[in-house]
Every structure is written in structure tokens, then in C-alpha cells.
Design a protein around this motif. Structure first.
Motif, PDB file in Angstrom:
ATOM      1  N   MET A   1       0.828  -1.205   0.000  1.00 40.08           N
ATOM      2  CA  MET A   1       0.000   0.000   0.000  1.00 40.08           C
ATOM      3  C   MET A   1       0.863   1.256   0.000  1.00 40.08           C
ATOM      4  O   MET A   1       0.531   2.251  -0.650  1.00 40.08           O
ATOM      5  CB  MET A   1      -0.943  -0.016   1.200  1.00 40.08           C
ATOM      6  N   ASP A   2       1.974   1.217   0.714  1.00 42.28           N
ATOM      7  CA  ASP A   2       2.903   2.358   0.685  1.00 42.28           C
ATOM      8  C   ASP A   2       3.443   2.576  -0.730  1.00 42.28           C
ATOM      9  O   ASP A   2       3.509   3.703  -1.226  1.00 42.28           O
ATOM     10  CB  ASP A   2       4.057   2.135   1.652  1.00 42.28           C
ATOM     11  N   GLY A   3       3.842   1.486  -1.371  1.00 44.85           N
ATOM     12  CA  GLY A   3       4.357   1.589  -2.729  1.00 44.85           C
ATOM     13  C   GLY A   3       3.295   2.056  -3.712  1.00 44.85           C
ATOM     14  O   GLY A   3       3.568   2.860  -4.614  1.00 44.85           O
ATOM     15  N   LEU A   4       2.062   1.561  -3.535  1.00 48.43           N
ATOM     16  CA  LEU A   4       0.973   1.948  -4.429  1.00 48.43           C
ATOM     17  C   LEU A   4       0.645   3.430  -4.273  1.00 48.43           C
ATOM     18  O   LEU A   4       0.331   4.109  -5.260  1.00 48.43           O
ATOM     19  CB  LEU A   4      -0.266   1.103  -4.147  1.00 48.43           C
ATOM     20  N   ALA A   5       0.735   3.940  -3.049  1.00 53.42           N
ATOM     21  CA  ALA A   5       0.492   5.368  -2.826  1.00 53.42           C
ATOM     22  C   ALA A   5       1.510   6.204  -3.605  1.00 53.42           C
ATOM     23  O   ALA A   5       1.165   7.233  -4.198  1.00 53.42           O
ATOM     24  CB  ALA A   5       0.567   5.693  -1.339  1.00 53.42           C
ATOM     25  N   GLY A   6       2.759   5.759  -3.620  1.00 52.71           N
ATOM     26  CA  GLY A   6       3.786   6.462  -4.384  1.00 52.71           C
ATOM     27  C   GLY A   6       3.517   6.395  -5.880  1.00 52.71           C
ATOM     28  O   GLY A   6       3.665   7.395  -6.595  1.00 52.71           O
ATOM     29  N   GLN A   7       3.104   5.218  -6.363  1.00 54.51           N
ATOM     30  CA  GLN A   7       2.770   5.074  -7.782  1.00 54.51           C
ATOM     31  C   GLN A   7       1.587   5.957  -8.157  1.00 54.51           C
ATOM     32  O   GLN A   7       1.549   6.549  -9.236  1.00 54.51           O
ATOM     33  CB  GLN A   7       2.447   3.621  -8.099  1.00 54.51           C
ATOM     34  N   ALA A   8       0.597   6.032  -7.251  1.00 59.79           N
ATOM     35  CA  ALA A   8      -0.579   6.866  -7.509  1.00 59.79           C
ATOM     36  C   ALA A   8      -0.188   8.339  -7.600  1.00 59.79           C
ATOM     37  O   ALA A   8      -0.718   9.081  -8.438  1.00 59.79           O
ATOM     38  CB  ALA A   8      -1.621   6.652  -6.408  1.00 59.79           C
ATOM     39  N   ALA A   9       0.735   8.763  -6.740  1.00 61.53           N
ATOM     40  CA  ALA A   9       1.192  10.152  -6.775  1.00 61.53           C
ATOM     41  C   ALA A   9       1.893  10.452  -8.101  1.00 61.53           C
ATOM     42  O   ALA A   9       1.682  11.516  -8.701  1.00 61.53           O
ATOM     43  CB  ALA A   9       2.126  10.428  -5.600  1.00 61.53           C
ATOM     44  N   GLN A  10       2.707   9.521  -8.572  1.00 60.37           N
ATOM     45  CA  GLN A  10       3.379   9.702  -9.857  1.00 60.37           C
ATOM     46  C   GLN A  10       2.366   9.745 -10.994  1.00 60.37           C
ATOM     47  O   GLN A  10       2.490  10.551 -11.929  1.00 60.37           O
ATOM     48  CB  GLN A  10       4.385   8.572 -10.085  1.00 60.37           C
ATOM     49  N   PHE A  11       1.357   8.874 -10.915  1.00 60.70           N
ATOM     50  CA  PHE A  11       0.310   8.875 -11.936  1.00 60.70           C
ATOM     51  C   PHE A  11      -0.431  10.206 -11.937  1.00 60.70           C
ATOM     52  O   PHE A  11      -0.721  10.770 -13.005  1.00 60.70           O
ATOM     53  CB  PHE A  11      -0.683   7.737 -11.705  1.00 60.70           C
ATOM     54  N   ASP A  12      -0.747  10.727 -10.753  1.00 57.18           N
ATOM     55  CA  ASP A  12      -1.454  12.018 -10.661  1.00 57.18           C
ATOM     56  C   ASP A  12      -0.673  13.115 -11.382  1.00 57.18           C
ATOM     57  O   ASP A  12      -1.253  13.950 -12.092  1.00 57.18           O
ATOM     58  CB  ASP A  12      -1.656  12.407  -9.193  1.00 57.18           C
ATOM     59  N   GLU A  13       0.636  13.122 -11.191  1.00 62.29           N
ATOM     60  CA  GLU A  13       1.478  14.145 -11.824  1.00 62.29           C
ATOM     61  C   GLU A  13       1.457  14.002 -13.345  1.00 62.29           C
ATOM     62  O   GLU A  13       1.328  14.986 -14.078  1.00 62.29           O
ATOM     63  CB  GLU A  13       2.905  14.044 -11.295  1.00 62.29           C
ATOM     64  N   ARG A  14       1.598  12.765 -13.821  1.00 63.79           N
ATOM     65  CA  ARG A  14       1.602  12.535 -15.271  1.00 63.79           C
ATOM     66  C   ARG A  14       0.247  12.891 -15.875  1.00 63.79           C
ATOM     67  O   ARG A  14       0.169  13.478 -16.959  1.00 63.79           O
ATOM     68  CB  ARG A  14       1.955  11.078 -15.574  1.00 63.79           C
ATOM     69  N   ARG A  15      -0.823  12.520 -15.187  1.00 68.34           N
ATOM     70  CA  ARG A  15      -2.172  12.808 -15.694  1.00 68.34           C
ATOM     71  C   ARG A  15      -2.409  14.316 -15.759  1.00 68.34           C
ATOM     72  O   ARG A  15      -2.950  14.828 -16.743  1.00 68.34           O
ATOM     73  CB  ARG A  15      -3.213  12.141 -14.804  1.00 68.34           C
ATOM     74  N   ALA A  16      -2.021  15.014 -14.694  1.00 70.11           N
ATOM     75  CA  ALA A  16      -2.213  16.469 -14.673  1.00 70.11           C
ATOM     76  C   ALA A  16      -1.451  17.130 -15.811  1.00 70.11           C
ATOM     77  O   ALA A  16      -1.967  18.047 -16.481  1.00 70.11           O
ATOM     78  CB  ALA A  16      -1.758  17.033 -13.330  1.00 70.11           C
ATOM     79  N   ALA A  17      -0.225  16.667 -16.067  1.00 68.33           N
ATOM     80  CA  ALA A  17       0.573  17.242 -17.154  1.00 68.33           C
ATOM     81  C   ALA A  17      -0.064  16.952 -18.512  1.00 68.33           C
ATOM     82  O   ALA A  17      -0.114  17.826 -19.394  1.00 68.33           O
ATOM     83  CB  ALA A  17       1.990  16.679 -17.102  1.00 68.33           C
ATOM     84  N   LEU A  18      -0.559  15.734 -18.697  1.00 68.89           N
ATOM     85  CA  LEU A  18      -1.194  15.360 -19.957  1.00 68.89           C
ATOM     86  C   LEU A  18      -2.451  16.189 -20.207  1.00 68.89           C
ATOM     87  O   LEU A  18      -2.680  16.698 -21.317  1.00 68.89           O
ATOM     88  CB  LEU A  18      -1.527  13.877 -19.948  1.00 68.89           C
ATOM     89  N   LEU A  19      -3.281  16.336 -19.182  1.00 70.69           N
ATOM     90  CA  LEU A  19      -4.512  17.110 -19.324  1.00 70.69           C
ATOM     91  C   LEU A  19      -4.210  18.579 -19.605  1.00 70.69           C
ATOM     92  O   LEU A  19      -4.913  19.232 -20.375  1.00 70.69           O
ATOM     93  CB  LEU A  19      -5.371  16.967 -18.069  1.00 70.69           C
ATOM     94  N   ALA A  20      -3.139  19.093 -18.984  1.00 71.33           N
ATOM     95  CA  ALA A  20      -2.740  20.476 -19.238  1.00 71.33           C
ATOM     96  C   ALA A  20      -2.322  20.660 -20.692  1.00 71.33           C
ATOM     97  O   ALA A  20      -2.676  21.667 -21.336  1.00 71.33           O
ATOM     98  CB  ALA A  20      -1.605  20.867 -18.300  1.00 71.33           C
ATOM     99  N   ARG A  21      -1.572  19.694 -21.245  1.00 73.95           N
ATOM    100  CA  ARG A  21      -1.165  19.777 -22.648  1.00 73.95           C
ATOM    101  C   ARG A  21      -2.370  19.715 -23.573  1.00 73.95           C
ATOM    102  O   ARG A  21      -2.435  20.424 -24.584  1.00 73.95           O
ATOM    103  CB  ARG A  21      -0.191  18.635 -22.995  1.00 73.95           C
ATOM    104  N   ARG A  22      -3.332  18.867 -23.233  1.00 72.04           N
ATOM    105  CA  ARG A  22      -4.529  18.758 -24.062  1.00 72.04           C
ATOM    106  C   ARG A  22      -5.329  20.048 -24.071  1.00 72.04           C
ATOM    107  O   ARG A  22      -5.913  20.414 -25.101  1.00 72.04           O
ATOM    108  CB  ARG A  22      -5.412  17.605 -23.554  1.00 72.04           C
ATOM    109  N   ARG A  23      -5.363  20.725 -22.939  1.00 71.65           N
ATOM    110  CA  ARG A  23      -6.106  21.993 -22.882  1.00 71.65           C
ATOM    111  C   ARG A  23      -5.465  23.065 -23.751  1.00 71.65           C
ATOM    112  O   ARG A  23      -6.145  23.948 -24.266  1.00 71.65           O
ATOM    113  CB  ARG A  23      -6.214  22.469 -21.428  1.00 71.65           C
ATOM    114  N   LYS A  24      -4.143  22.998 -23.894  1.00 74.61           N
ATOM    115  CA  LYS A  24      -3.430  23.973 -24.711  1.00 74.61           C
ATOM    116  C   LYS A  24      -3.614  23.721 -26.203  1.00 74.61           C
ATOM    117  O   LYS A  24      -3.549  24.644 -27.014  1.00 74.61           O
ATOM    118  CB  LYS A  24      -1.937  23.964 -24.374  1.00 74.61           C
ATOM    119  N   ASP A  25      -3.791  22.445 -26.565  1.00 75.99           N
ATOM    120  CA  ASP A  25      -3.899  22.079 -27.978  1.00 75.99           C
ATOM    121  C   ASP A  25      -5.245  22.517 -28.578  1.00 75.99           C
ATOM    122  O   ASP A  25      -6.251  22.609 -27.901  1.00 75.99           O
ATOM    123  CB  ASP A  25      -3.725  20.568 -28.153  1.00 75.99           C
TER     124      ASP A  25
END
Length: 320
Positions: free
Chosen positions: A296-320
Motif C-alpha cells: 500500500m505504501d508503494g501503491l500510494a507512491g505510484q498513484a502520486a506519480q500517476f497524478d502528476e503525469r495525468r495532470a501534465a497530460l490534461l494540461a497539454r490537451r487543454r493547450k492544444d
């Protein structure tokens, strides 16, 4: 009343037959509770029949095209995945009926659960076809391929592994349906999926309470089963055609992803059962408990990394 067998010594594990016998009173209690709180509902009431018209084919209607759909693109993807998952009910019934049996309280529950789950596929397909939400030809071809493959549980076929799996899986399904409804963009779809999610929540409570009783009865074995299921968890639809691509779209769309899996599925069940707080475990139980905590500790870290990647992807899509 069912009389539980003599509790095995600490050096002797419960067999599946012993566990089925010992848990039957709990199953009967939970079944009676479920029947009191479950509310009858009619699938046909959630379908916008007045929107329906013939498709092309033998009736010479209108061919489907994407612009006819009222739901969002990611909502359409999730609806197909959710329905195909429900479509595999014959395989799920075979799995649990073979393991839990068809007699007594266990058998009554298996058949009741199957009947309730059957409504979900009925109402979803009727909605999708009537509202022209998805491509009907692709949907049917996917259904044939997926149900022809069937379903087999990832973990060993033991009572405790199965109980642990469905406790988490029913909650995961509830969350997926609710989030799909919110994302769909169609109030009719959202109302339909909210009704299905209510059933799934009741099913989750049944299995979660059964898992709680299992932790009291056979704590080390139950803890090992929980660890195996949590660490190796996969949704029952993972074998459907194009699942990996669909799962990625659903994850980015915020319907079901690592963050949701950690926060809204695994954590609520683990906390409710106080899995990481249980004391008095033997060596195997302690090892499994530690594995759960580390995972669960490891999954929390993976989820945090996913959140960052998702936020960056959505931000790029909004610019396009």
C-alpha cells in the motif's frame, strides 16, 4: 442452525470444506440482512425507449455513427468495458457456485447474487442500444469474443481468496459504474448506473462482512488471502478485447485509475476491517500483514506519480 466444526490447531489450516461449514451461519445472517435492505427495481424503467429506432440490417433502419451518441468519448469506452464485464456473468456464476456450492445459505446467496447481477447487463445493454450510445456491431463482436474466453480467477481457487477478491472487486465495480455515470454527460445514463452501483455496494457489504468473519475464524489464512488479492488484483474484465487501451483511456478520464484504486477501493476495505491493526497473528499472518502495508505504501507512491503525469497530460490537451 449450522454448528461450526472444531477449530483446527494453530499448526493446522482450515480446509475449504471446514470454512464453508463454519461460515454458513454468517452467510445466512448476511443473506437475511441483504434481503431486508435490497430494493426491487425494474430495468425497463431506466431505459429511454422513446429514443429508440431500427438499426441497419434485416429491418433496414439507420446505421450507427458516433455523433448519435449522447455520452462522452471516454464515457462510451467505459460503458463498453463495464457492460462486457457484466456480460461474463455465466463464468462468474460457475466460479462461485463451484466453490461455494448450491446448497443451504451459500447456494441461496449464489443464485440471488446472480439474479441481481443479471439485471445490470440487461439494463445497460437496453440503454446503450436504445440511446445509440455505442456501436452495436462492435459491442456484439466484443461480447462474443469475451464471453467465449470466459473468466477464471487469478488467485488459487480457495474460499478465502474468493471471498477476499469479491470484497474488493464489488467495490471497484461500484466505483467504476458511479464514475462512468458522472462522466457520461447523459443524466439518463448517470441515473441508470447509480442504480446499478447501489446493488454493487450491497454486494460489497455482504462479502466484506464475510471477510471480517473469516479474519476472526482463520486470521492467518485470511490475511494471506487478502495480501495475495490486494497485491495481485486485476479487474474481472482484464481479458476482454482491447482492455489495456481502454483502461488507459478510462484512467486518464478519471473513471478508474491508480489513485482511485488506492483511495476508493483498497483503503476503505482495509480500514473497515482494520487489517493492518490486527494483532495475535502467527508468523504467516504477520508476514502477509507486512506485505500488505508495504504494498500500500508503494501503491500510494505510484498513484502520486500517476497524478502528476495525468495532470501534465490534461494540461497539454487543454493547450492544444
Amino acid at each position: 442452525m449450522t454448528t461450526a466444526p472444531t477449530r483446527p490447531s494453530t499448526a493446522q489450516a482450515w480446509s475449504d470444506v471446514q470454512l464453508l461449514h463454519a461460515l454458513e451461519e454468517v452467510v445466512e445472517t448476511e443473506l437475511n440482512r441483504h434481503l431486508k435492505v435490497a430494493r426491487e427495481w425494474m430495468p425497463h424503467e431506466y431505459v429511454p425507449w422513446s429514443d429508440g429506432r431500427n438499426f441497419d440490417g434485416v429491418l433496414g433502419g439507420e446505421a450507427w455513427s458516433p455523433e448519435q451518441s449522447k455520452v462522452t468519448d471516454v464515457g462510451r469506452t467505459a460503458l463498453v468495458v463495464n457492460l462486457l464485464t457484466e456480460d461474463n456473468l455465466p463464468s462468474y456464476h460457475h466460479e462461485i457456485a463451484t466453490l461455494f456450492g448450491r446448497d443451504g445459505a451459500w447456494g441461496t446467496w449464489v443464485h440471488r447474487w446472480t439474479a441481481e447481477e443479471g439485471r445490470h447487463a440487461i439494463v445497460m445493454r437496453d440503454y446503450l442500444l436504445t440511446s445509440r450510445a455505442v456501436d452495436p456491431v462492435e459491442l456484439e463482436r466484443f461480447r462474443m469474443q469475451h464471453t467465449s474466453t470466459g473468466f477464471e480467477a487469478d488467485n488459487s481457487h480457495s474460499v478465502l481468496h474468493s471471498v477476499a477478491y469479491v470484497a474488493f472487486q464489488e467495490l471497484a465495480t461500484r466505483v467504476s459504474h458511479r464514475n462512468t455515470g458522472r462522466e457520461s454527460g447523459d443524466p439518463v445514463c448517470e441515473r441508470m448506473l447509480a442504480r446499478i452501483a447501489t446493488d454493487e455496494n450491497l454486494h460489497m457489504v455482504f462479502y466484506r462482512n464475510l471477510l471480517a468473519a473469516s479474519l476472526e475464524l482463520a486470521p492467518d489464512q485470511a490475511m494471506r488471502a487478502i495480501a495475495d488479492v490486494v497485491i495481485g488484483f486485476r479487474m474481472p474484465g482484464h481479458a476482454m478485447p482491447g482492455f489495456e487501451r481502454a483502461a488507459a483511456r478510462i484512467a486518464i478520464g478519471g473513471i478508474y485509475n491508480l489513485r482511485i484504486h488506492h483511495d476508493d477501493v483498497l483503503q476503505p476495505v482495509l480500514r473497515h476491517l482494520k487489517v493492518l491493526e490486527i494483532s495475535g497473528l502467527g508468523a504467516e499472518g504477520l508476514k502477509a500483514q507486512e506485505e500488505i502495508g508495504l504494498y500500500m505504501d508503494g501503491l500510494a507512491g505510484q498513484a502520486a506519480q500517476f497524478d502528476e503525469r495525468r495532470a501534465a497530460l490534461l494540461a497539454r490537451r487543454r493547450k492544444d
